[in-house]
Write an enzyme that holds these catalytic residues in place. Sequence first.
Site, PDB file in Angstrom:
ATOM      1  N   GLU A  89     -12.799 -32.962   2.939  1.00  0.00           N
ATOM      2  CA  GLU A  89     -12.701 -30.993   2.578  1.00  0.00           C
ATOM      3  C   GLU A  89     -12.728 -31.599   1.610  1.00  0.00           C
ATOM      4  O   GLU A  89     -11.985 -30.328   0.609  1.00  0.00           O
ATOM      5  CB  GLU A  89     -11.519 -31.391   2.902  1.00  0.00           C
ATOM      6  CG  GLU A  89     -10.672 -31.844   4.354  1.00  0.00           C
ATOM      7  CD  GLU A  89      -9.463 -31.172   4.462  1.00  0.00           C
ATOM      8  OE1 GLU A  89      -8.320 -31.551   3.295  1.00  0.00           O
ATOM      9  OE2 GLU A  89      -8.542 -31.315   5.043  1.00  0.00           O
ATOM     10  N   ASN A 130     -15.967 -35.479   6.601  1.00  0.00           N
ATOM     11  CA  ASN A 130     -15.078 -35.274   7.393  1.00  0.00           C
ATOM     12  C   ASN A 130     -14.800 -34.206   6.127  1.00  0.00           C
ATOM     13  O   ASN A 130     -14.234 -33.884   5.293  1.00  0.00           O
ATOM     14  CB  ASN A 130     -14.002 -36.578   7.553  1.00  0.00           C
ATOM     15  CG  ASN A 130     -12.788 -35.383   8.889  1.00  0.00           C
ATOM     16  OD1 ASN A 130     -13.479 -35.750   9.585  1.00  0.00           O
ATOM     17  ND2 ASN A 130     -11.823 -35.608   8.097  1.00  0.00           N
ATOM     18  N   HIS A 133      -9.586 -28.476  14.106  1.00  0.00           N
ATOM     19  CA  HIS A 133      -7.638 -27.967  14.382  1.00  0.00           C
ATOM     20  C   HIS A 133      -7.958 -26.845  14.636  1.00  0.00           C
ATOM     21  O   HIS A 133      -8.010 -25.616  13.779  1.00  0.00           O
ATOM     22  CB  HIS A 133      -7.376 -28.219  12.696  1.00  0.00           C
ATOM     23  CG  HIS A 133      -6.771 -29.362  12.246  1.00  0.00           C
ATOM     24  ND1 HIS A 133      -6.304 -30.175  13.102  1.00  0.00           N
ATOM     25  CD2 HIS A 133      -7.204 -30.301  10.946  1.00  0.00           C
ATOM     26  CE1 HIS A 133      -5.279 -31.937  12.253  1.00  0.00           C
ATOM     27  NE2 HIS A 133      -6.276 -31.905  11.110  1.00  0.00           N
ATOM     28  N   GLU A 155     -10.137 -34.878  14.502  1.00  0.00           N
ATOM     29  CA  GLU A 155      -8.451 -34.540  14.077  1.00  0.00           C
ATOM     30  C   GLU A 155      -8.509 -33.211  15.147  1.00  0.00           C
ATOM     31  O   GLU A 155      -7.697 -32.486  14.769  1.00  0.00           O
ATOM     32  CB  GLU A 155      -8.215 -34.047  12.600  1.00  0.00           C
ATOM     33  CG  GLU A 155      -8.550 -35.130  11.588  1.00  0.00           C
ATOM     34  CD  GLU A 155      -7.864 -35.686  10.128  1.00  0.00           C
ATOM     35  OE1 GLU A 155      -7.252 -33.911  10.155  1.00  0.00           O
ATOM     36  OE2 GLU A 155      -8.992 -35.133   9.297  1.00  0.00           O
ATOM     37  N   ASP A 161      -6.242 -30.592  17.537  1.00  0.00           N
ATOM     38  CA  ASP A 161      -5.481 -30.388  17.915  1.00  0.00           C
ATOM     39  C   ASP A 161      -5.353 -28.898  17.540  1.00  0.00           C
ATOM     40  O   ASP A 161      -6.620 -28.172  17.480  1.00  0.00           O
ATOM     41  CB  ASP A 161      -4.098 -30.751  16.835  1.00  0.00           C
ATOM     42  CG  ASP A 161      -4.430 -30.362  15.520  1.00  0.00           C
ATOM     43  OD1 ASP A 161      -5.264 -29.284  15.285  1.00  0.00           O
ATOM     44  OD2 ASP A 161      -3.251 -30.871  14.965  1.00  0.00           O
TER      45      ASP A 161
END
Length: 299
Positions: free
Chosen positions: A127, A169, A206, A235, A237
Amino acid sequence: ASTLGAAAAQSGRYFGTAIASGRLGDSAYTTIAGREFNMVTPENEMKIDATEPQQGQFNFSAGDQVYNWAVSHGMQVRGHTLAWHNQQPGWMQSLSGSALRQAMINHINGVMAHYKGKLAYWDVVNEAFADDGSGGRRDSNLQRTGNDWIEVAFRTARAADPNVKLCYNDYNIENWNAAKTQGVYNMVKDFKSRGVPIDCVGFQSHFNSGDPYNSNFRTTLQNFAALGVDVAITELDIQGASPTTYANVTNDCLAVSRCVGITVWGVRDSDSWRSGDTPLLFDGNGNKKAAYTAVLNAL
Ligand code: XIL
């Protein structure tokens, strides 16, 4: 195939989940996780505050718990994460300049030495790009040590463990038209042209109503892969867990030969960091949701 991991393996990919050490005593949780997945990312246990709570004093107890659980279930592990502006221990938050730069290097060396030869991937930097539409770097204490902090982190990581795949990432880099995506793409392109060691890019994925899935995600994965890196969905979702969106994401990965696998960010909705969004593949009772079936059928 009747599980996500076995279905992904049919095309040489993996299907992973985040695992929280605090839930390993919950047999409903470990039954589902042990059955369905073949890659594990420790949700918090390998972050900086967990692994180096006091400067120079490393603690791998929680990280090892997740690692050992994964290996005892025949799964691989993705390390997460070595250099990040979040979840820094207090001592690191108060450092700056060359002291912080050296602390980052020492942290990478200390953690990677412990897990040397054991992990499939490391999220070396997490990030680092801004959300402001500039396509530039996020302001952080690490960024203020100098713009070269990311490449220093990757070079340090390669020297510490030459056999683990080193990943960058981030979130909101799935939409090809976003400035943030372009910023990360240009960094990876630059790293590749100058020989900075980078093996993979993780797309957190996400998705929610503010940052929705876009069908150009496949283009993004293809364009990054064309730079010579593996890509992964790290990740995943999805707010509301739309079966269609889950199937689309799965198909996007399958369409790109260098997309090595998909990791969802938790097992049941009740395990999710944003449980109010019911974003995962199993409900709070451990039942398979429609999104589960959509993913399994797509794989
Ligand atoms: C989240 C965890 O799921 C939470 O338990 C924790 O409180 C905060 O961090 N991007 C990342 C992950 O890279 O490490 C974050 O995980 C979610 C966003």
